[in-house]
Every structure is written in C-alpha cells, then in structure tokens.
Design an enzyme around this catalytic site. Sequence first.
Site, PDB file in Angstrom:
ATOM      1  N   GLU A 112      16.275 -18.150  -8.702  1.00 43.58           N
ATOM      2  CA  GLU A 112      16.139 -16.879  -9.105  1.00 43.58           C
ATOM      3  C   GLU A 112      15.629 -16.618 -10.267  1.00 43.58           C
ATOM      4  O   GLU A 112      14.532 -16.028 -10.429  1.00 43.58           O
ATOM      5  CB  GLU A 112      17.413 -16.055  -8.911  1.00 43.58           C
ATOM      6  CG  GLU A 112      17.359 -14.286  -9.022  1.00 43.58           C
ATOM      7  CD  GLU A 112      16.262 -13.681  -8.462  1.00 43.58           C
ATOM      8  OE1 GLU A 112      15.431 -14.407  -7.435  1.00 43.58           O
ATOM      9  OE2 GLU A 112      15.881 -12.559  -8.962  1.00 43.58           O
ATOM     10  N   GLU A 168       6.928 -15.081 -11.554  1.00 46.54           N
ATOM     11  CA  GLU A 168       6.041 -13.907 -11.106  1.00 46.54           C
ATOM     12  C   GLU A 168       5.704 -12.751 -12.213  1.00 46.54           C
ATOM     13  O   GLU A 168       4.833 -12.007 -11.719  1.00 46.54           O
ATOM     14  CB  GLU A 168       7.129 -13.155  -9.951  1.00 46.54           C
ATOM     15  CG  GLU A 168       8.280 -12.609 -10.467  1.00 46.54           C
ATOM     16  CD  GLU A 168       8.996 -11.939  -9.228  1.00 46.54           C
ATOM     17  OE1 GLU A 168       8.538 -11.476  -8.092  1.00 46.54           O
ATOM     18  OE2 GLU A 168      10.346 -11.810  -9.477  1.00 46.54           O
ATOM     19  N   LYS A 214       5.528  -4.327  -4.225  1.00 48.51           N
ATOM     20  CA  LYS A 214       7.009  -4.192  -3.806  1.00 48.51           C
ATOM     21  C   LYS A 214       6.578  -3.889  -2.238  1.00 48.51           C
ATOM     22  O   LYS A 214       5.756  -3.379  -1.628  1.00 48.51           O
ATOM     23  CB  LYS A 214       7.586  -3.044  -4.321  1.00 48.51           C
ATOM     24  CG  LYS A 214       8.981  -2.681  -4.483  1.00 48.51           C
ATOM     25  CD  LYS A 214       9.646  -3.445  -5.706  1.00 48.51           C
ATOM     26  CE  LYS A 214      11.215  -3.272  -5.561  1.00 48.51           C
ATOM     27  NZ  LYS A 214      11.670  -4.369  -6.231  1.00 48.51           N
ATOM     28  N   HIS A 228      16.193 -37.134  -8.904  1.00 52.16           N
ATOM     29  CA  HIS A 228      15.435 -37.644  -7.760  1.00 52.16           C
ATOM     30  C   HIS A 228      14.169 -37.275  -7.924  1.00 52.16           C
ATOM     31  O   HIS A 228      13.197 -37.279  -6.795  1.00 52.16           O
ATOM     32  CB  HIS A 228      16.090 -37.177  -6.349  1.00 52.16           C
ATOM     33  CG  HIS A 228      17.476 -37.619  -6.214  1.00 52.16           C
ATOM     34  ND1 HIS A 228      17.879 -39.072  -5.925  1.00 52.16           N
ATOM     35  CD2 HIS A 228      18.569 -37.068  -6.358  1.00 52.16           C
ATOM     36  CE1 HIS A 228      18.990 -39.249  -5.860  1.00 52.16           C
ATOM     37  NE2 HIS A 228      19.638 -37.835  -6.147  1.00 52.16           N
ATOM     38  N   ASN A 283      -1.549   1.952   5.803  1.00 48.66           N
ATOM     39  CA  ASN A 283      -0.958   0.734   5.397  1.00 48.66           C
ATOM     40  C   ASN A 283      -0.533  -0.103   6.393  1.00 48.66           C
ATOM     41  O   ASN A 283       0.079   0.524   7.331  1.00 48.66           O
ATOM     42  CB  ASN A 283       0.474   1.599   4.608  1.00 48.66           C
ATOM     43  CG  ASN A 283       1.235   0.383   4.118  1.00 48.66           C
ATOM     44  OD1 ASN A 283       0.987  -0.733   4.126  1.00 48.66           O
ATOM     45  ND2 ASN A 283       2.763   0.818   4.137  1.00 48.66           N
ATOM     46  N   GLY A 284      -0.848  -1.311   6.324  1.00 46.13           N
ATOM     47  CA  GLY A 284      -0.547  -2.195   7.476  1.00 46.13           C
ATOM     48  C   GLY A 284      -1.649  -3.104   7.799  1.00 46.13           C
ATOM     49  O   GLY A 284      -2.607  -3.171   6.809  1.00 46.13           O
ATOM     50  N   ARG A 318       3.842  -0.347  -4.811  1.00 49.54           N
ATOM     51  CA  ARG A 318       3.474  -0.878  -3.690  1.00 49.54           C
ATOM     52  C   ARG A 318       2.320  -1.450  -3.487  1.00 49.54           C
ATOM     53  O   ARG A 318       1.835  -2.373  -2.546  1.00 49.54           O
ATOM     54  CB  ARG A 318       3.432   0.485  -2.343  1.00 49.54           C
ATOM     55  CG  ARG A 318       4.888   1.083  -2.461  1.00 49.54           C
ATOM     56  CD  ARG A 318       5.019   2.093  -1.233  1.00 49.54           C
ATOM     57  NE  ARG A 318       4.922   1.730  -0.111  1.00 49.54           N
ATOM     58  CZ  ARG A 318       5.918   1.282   0.703  1.00 49.54           C
ATOM     59  NH1 ARG A 318       7.056   1.597   0.193  1.00 49.54           N
ATOM     60  NH2 ARG A 318       5.648   1.003   1.990  1.00 49.54           N
ATOM     61  N   CYS A 332       0.900  -1.305   0.077  1.00 43.97           N
ATOM     62  CA  CYS A 332      -0.103  -0.025   0.023  1.00 43.97           C
ATOM     63  C   CYS A 332       0.945   1.407  -0.053  1.00 43.97           C
ATOM     64  O   CYS A 332       1.884   1.551   0.795  1.00 43.97           O
ATOM     65  CB  CYS A 332      -0.883   0.094   1.134  1.00 43.97           C
ATOM     66  SG  CYS A 332      -2.169  -1.284   1.310  1.00 43.97           S
ATOM     67  N   LYS A 389      11.986 -15.093 -11.165  1.00 40.13           N
ATOM     68  CA  LYS A 389      11.581 -14.147 -12.040  1.00 40.13           C
ATOM     69  C   LYS A 389      10.488 -14.505 -13.064  1.00 40.13           C
ATOM     70  O   LYS A 389       9.726 -13.733 -13.426  1.00 40.13           O
ATOM     71  CB  LYS A 389      12.936 -13.818 -12.779  1.00 40.13           C
ATOM     72  CG  LYS A 389      13.824 -12.742 -12.216  1.00 40.13           C
ATOM     73  CD  LYS A 389      13.630 -11.640 -11.651  1.00 40.13           C
ATOM     74  CE  LYS A 389      12.976 -11.459 -10.413  1.00 40.13           C
ATOM     75  NZ  LYS A 389      13.423 -11.291  -9.259  1.00 40.13           N
ATOM     76  N   TRP A 442      -2.715  -2.626  -1.809  1.00 41.32           N
ATOM     77  CA  TRP A 442      -2.705  -4.050  -1.972  1.00 41.32           C
ATOM     78  C   TRP A 442      -3.662  -4.784  -0.817  1.00 41.32           C
ATOM     79  O   TRP A 442      -3.227  -4.574   0.237  1.00 41.32           O
ATOM     80  CB  TRP A 442      -1.012  -4.333  -1.630  1.00 41.32           C
ATOM     81  CG  TRP A 442      -0.653  -5.475  -2.133  1.00 41.32           C
ATOM     82  CD1 TRP A 442      -0.539  -6.056  -3.105  1.00 41.32           C
ATOM     83  CD2 TRP A 442      -0.666  -6.791  -1.236  1.00 41.32           C
ATOM     84  NE1 TRP A 442      -0.310  -7.561  -3.122  1.00 41.32           N
ATOM     85  CE2 TRP A 442      -0.333  -7.981  -1.734  1.00 41.32           C
ATOM     86  CE3 TRP A 442      -0.897  -6.923   0.246  1.00 41.32           C
ATOM     87  CZ2 TRP A 442      -0.094  -9.292  -1.258  1.00 41.32           C
ATOM     88  CZ3 TRP A 442      -0.644  -8.076   0.936  1.00 41.32           C
ATOM     89  CH2 TRP A 442      -0.349  -9.299   0.012  1.00 41.32           C
TER      90      TRP A 442
HETATM   91  C1  F6R Z   1      11.284 -10.772  -6.195  1.00 40.45           C
HETATM   92  C2  F6R Z   1      10.980 -10.072  -5.193  1.00 40.45           C
HETATM   93  C3  F6R Z   1      10.609 -10.404  -3.941  1.00 40.45           C
HETATM   94  C4  F6R Z   1      11.555  -9.685  -2.805  1.00 40.45           C
HETATM   95  C5  F6R Z   1      10.963 -10.133  -1.321  1.00 40.45           C
HETATM   96  C6  F6R Z   1      11.788  -9.374  -0.441  1.00 40.45           C
HETATM   97  O1  F6R Z   1      11.479 -10.367  -7.567  1.00 40.45           O
HETATM   98  O2  F6R Z   1      10.812  -8.806  -5.335  1.00 40.45           O
HETATM   99  O3  F6R Z   1      10.642 -11.742  -4.000  1.00 40.45           O
HETATM  100  O4  F6R Z   1      12.694  -9.769  -3.133  1.00 40.45           O
HETATM  101  O5  F6R Z   1       9.595  -9.678  -1.193  1.00 40.45           O
HETATM  102  O6  F6R Z   1      12.008  -7.998  -0.594  1.00 40.45           O
HETATM  103  P1  F6R Z   1      13.111  -7.304   0.154  1.00 40.45           P
HETATM  104  O7  F6R Z   1      14.175  -7.528  -0.541  1.00 40.45           O
HETATM  105  O8  F6R Z   1      12.656  -5.732   0.017  1.00 40.45           O
HETATM  106  O9  F6R Z   1      12.953  -7.542   1.490  1.00 40.45           O
END
Ligand code: F6R
Length: 611
Positions: A484, A491, A606, A507, A99-100, A27, A2, A488, A73
């Site tokens: 990773e 997501e 984010k 396995h 937010n929260g 966000r 948010c 990527k 969010w």
């Molecule tokens: C993946 C991604 C998330 C963040 C995770 C941790 O692309 O962005 O998996 O890596 O939410 O976020 P931070 O690094 O901000 O703690």
Amino acid sequence: MCGIVGYIGYRDAWNVLINGLKRLEYRGYDSAGIAIVNNTCSIYKCKGKVTDLERYIAGNNVSGTIGMGHTRWATHGEPNDVNAHPHKSYHGKFILIHNGIIENYAKLKEKLTSSGIKFQSETDSEVLVNFIEYIYEKGNINAENAVRLALSKVIGAYGLVIACTDEPDKLIAARNGSPLVIGVGNKEYFLASDATPIIEYTKSVIYLNDNDVAVISKDGLVLKTLKNDQQIPRIHQLDLDIGEIDKGGYKHFMLKEIFEQPRSILDTFRGRVSTDIKSLHLGGLFNVMDRLIGARRIIIIGCGTSWHAGLVGEYLFEDLARISVEVEYASEFRYRNPIITPDDVVIAISQSGETADTLAAVKLAKKSKALVLGICNVVGSSIPRETDAGVYTHAGPEIGVASTKAFTAQVTVLAMMAMLIGRMKNVLSEKKYKSYIKSLTEIPGKIEKILAYDNEFKKIANLYKLANNFLYLGRGYLFPVALEGALKLKEISYIHAEGYPAAEMKHGPIALIDHKMPVVVLATKDSSYEKIVSNIQEVKARNGIVIALVTEGESTITNMADHVLEIPVTDNIFTPLLAVVPLQLLSYHIAIMRGCNVDQPRNLAKSVTVE
Ligand code: F6R
C-alpha cells in the site's frame, strides 16, 4: 469513472451543473462539458478541468433551467474538445452524457455509417446518441421510446442523461452498470453519478437500478424498466452532511482524509463496540453469522487499495478465526473460472461500491450460492445492493483519488469481523478478545500521535523527493502495508515504487539496491522482528538508504537505519492501522514537493466503473 450531473427545475441550471461538476471531478478530469437544454440546446465543452470549462464559457449567455454536465475519464478516444461530452446526434435532436462503455459500439457505428451518418468524435457515446436519433426518426416514436428501444440493443455499461430538443421540458435518465442517483426536490430534480452534488439541495434521493429508465420533468418523474414496466420509485434519505465533502481548511482532500483517520476509524467501530462490557456487534452480519462461523473458506475480492486491505484480512481471519482465506484481484477472479462452493464466504471490499470488476465478481460469486458479503463505504452503491449482507465502513466521503481513510476503515471492519467470528467459534479466547477490543478503541488516539509528527515525515520527504525508485519491505501484517505504501507513492508522485515481503528481497530485488535507493522497511516489534533486523543489515551492506518504521522506544534499528519513523505500541493485528499513516504522509509530501496534483493524479479516476 466520468462524472455526470443533470438538473431540471426553476434554478439557474448552469450554477447547479458547474458546482456539481466540481464535486464530481474526482471521477475523471480529462475534459468537461455542459449543455443547457431548450429547443435549440447550447453545448460548451473543452479538454481539461472544470476550471478550464468555466474560463471557456465566460462571457456566454448560459441561462436556462434544464441542463446536463459531464467530466470525463477517457475510454474511447483521446481527451480533446471533440471527444468531450455532451454529444449531439447527427441532426442535433438528441444530447447525451454517458458514463460507461458501449461494448458493441463498433457494430452499431458500422450500421449507422452505412446509412450515411457521419461522426464527429471517436467516442462510443456519440455512437449511442446517433443510434437513438436514428431509431427516433425511423420509428416515428417519442424520445422516451426511442431511448428504450436503442438501449435494448446496446451491450455494455451506462449511466446516461439524455435530452431531446423536440421535447425540451424533459430529461431522460437510464442506468445499466454505472451508478446514477436522482435527487428529489420541490418541483426540481437533480441527477448525478453519486450524491455529492445533490446533498446541498436535497437529502431525498432515488438510486436507479440496472435497466431503469426515468423520464423527468419539473412536475414529476416516471420510472420504468427498459421493458416499459412501471416502477414505484423508492425515496431514500441521505445520511451525509455538506461539510463532509468540503476540504475543511486543508489544502487537499487527500491531506484532510489522512488527518480524518482518527475520526473515521472511530466512526467505523462506534456503536459496534461496547467499551464497558468489551463486546462487539455487527448488525449487518446478524442474520448470516451461522454461515460465517461454519465457513470452509473465505475468498476476499477487491482491487487496488481495497485488495491490500483484503490481504490484511487474510492474516486476521486466519489468525483470529482460523478460517482459510484466499485474496483475489477481482479482475482475475472473475475471468478464471474459480471454484466456489456454497460453504464458502466471499467478501467484496470496495470504497466506492461501484468498481466494475469487483461488482462483476460479486455477481459471479452469487451464482455459486456462496454467502456474498460486502465491505463498502458508499451507502446505497451497487455492491452493497448486490450482496447478501455486509458491513459499511462509515469513513465518510473519500474524495481524494488516492485511497487513504477507506483503507484504515476497511481494515477496522475486517479486524472486527475476525474477532467476532473467532470468539463465536471459540478459537479466540475471551481474554484475548476483550484485550483486542480495548486495543482497537485506543487506535484513534494513537493515530493522533502519529499525525502530530507530520513535520518529521515532511523532512524525510524533502530528502528523497528526487529519487527515481523506492522499495517498501514488510513482513506478516505489514507486508500488505508495504504494498500500500508503494502504491500510494507511485500513484500520486509518479516515482516508481515496489512493495515486497522483506524476506523475498534476497530472491531478486536486492539487485536494485545501491546508494541511491531509499528502502522503507516496516520493522515494528513483532514475532519477525529479529528477521527484519537481518533484512535491514542486508540493505545497509549494499549501501542502500534505510527509512525504518519502528515501534516507539526501539533502539537497535534506530541505530542502524538512516532515518526512523516511530509508531506507538499496539497489538500486532492492529499495526497496519498505524503503520500506513506515516507512509501516506510521506507520499503526500513527496508528491507536493514534486509539484504533482495529489487529489487528481494523472490518468487516474476515483470509482473505476469500467473493466
Ligand atoms: C488507490 C486507489 C485504487 C482503489 C481501487 C478500488 O489509492 O484508490 O487502487 O483502491 O480502484 O476502488 P474501490 O475501493 O472503490 O473498489
């Protein structure tokens, strides 16, 4: 999660708020809303993105110089017009954005409902705004005291901006667990979840601490604690440029951030590496170096991509510094009664510095008297403020929801730390240390070379854009990169993808392989090269499609694989920094070709500031 933004001053609040929401949209983007505050207060809100809100409001008179905005969010209640913020209290006296999560909302709601108060939405935030008004009316007190009293009864996390129509020349801001920054201008103040909406107006900011309550009018700001103790606001100067938070000619933030990696890695080691005498200096660790050298164990905590960087850290610290390492998901670590001793070092990795689980794990680790360090990107965020010491990544603002340049910057910091500790412990020879420093300084140039092949990655993306599943395999330093790469892809393109240690394939996952399954094999020339050649043969024997990432000039795998992606030669320890780049671009192009919104993938946000 948010985004919240507020303004009080002499400008047209609407413009400040809508621009601020656009900056904060990464966000959360389920719904958006704005309130212009005066003694009636107009609220405009709707499901969808900030552009939907703009369309919805078009034609209305939104003039005013005080207001608040929110991009959501969803946590409590589906994304719809009614659940969107701002929320108004039952008699319309209070307006709030939040937010929260209010954890005891159900109990509060029960109490308010039994007093005859009716609710419009399913949100915990509406419970809070009604609770504030309830206290205000019952107690016959001013708005600030009502907010303070209500918050002292709340369990949970919040970043809040609140207005009261009886006192329309003020905004009240409060924080517990969810970030809130106040921008200080000349007879104007800006409020936001992070500094990105503020930077175009002022560089002077105040970061609110947990349990802070600020009462802001055009002419001044009074900062107190929840317990009503007066605080002296500390003004920080932002070291951020407006150009850093724009797309800079790229179609998407994600693409810009992938292409920024030569610069962001350079910025991360700039000033810390002396190329002439080949030495390293990490100022943030200067005072804790003895404890690091004497560490019995390192525990790395993080979530998502940051956790993957932590896994690379495990190889680095064990290899170079000979310290045993455990890497934990912050969310698991904090709930399983972990054994942490004072001679452990806990390293929290987080781009945002605000991830709720990582922050809570940091607080838990601090109680054990272990040395707690942070590797974070956002200066002034909560984790660096909670930890004993740390190293910033200097990647610059990461706006794309999928993390890219933050990962490579985190790995860069981990590599520098491992090299430094290894050298100081004398388990890494001076010769090797110097040659690693040289290799590190060559990484940005090598990434430039990889980026120049973007069209090749695009061609492969085009061939497999319709696949339903992908498998990513890697060994050693490249196993976390396989994880990773898979993250990527899933997501941003919504293709199911799994990362696996290559040798584990037989396995179980090998059962998935058929002529429709693209398998991305990370097969650079290192000590397990021969083994990975065998893994590729196993895939080919089952008609799988092999996309191999190899060291340039390699021929054995090139002849076996269906497609190859080449990366320049580097030391084994730095291969993650190079190998991840083609995987980021492959995911990006596949997602674009499937028509996905790469900067704002569905259901994500984010900065995950809720558990
Ligand atoms: C993946 C991604 C998330 C963040 C995770 C941790 O692309 O962005 O998996 O890596 O939410 O976020 P931070 O690094 O901000 O703690």
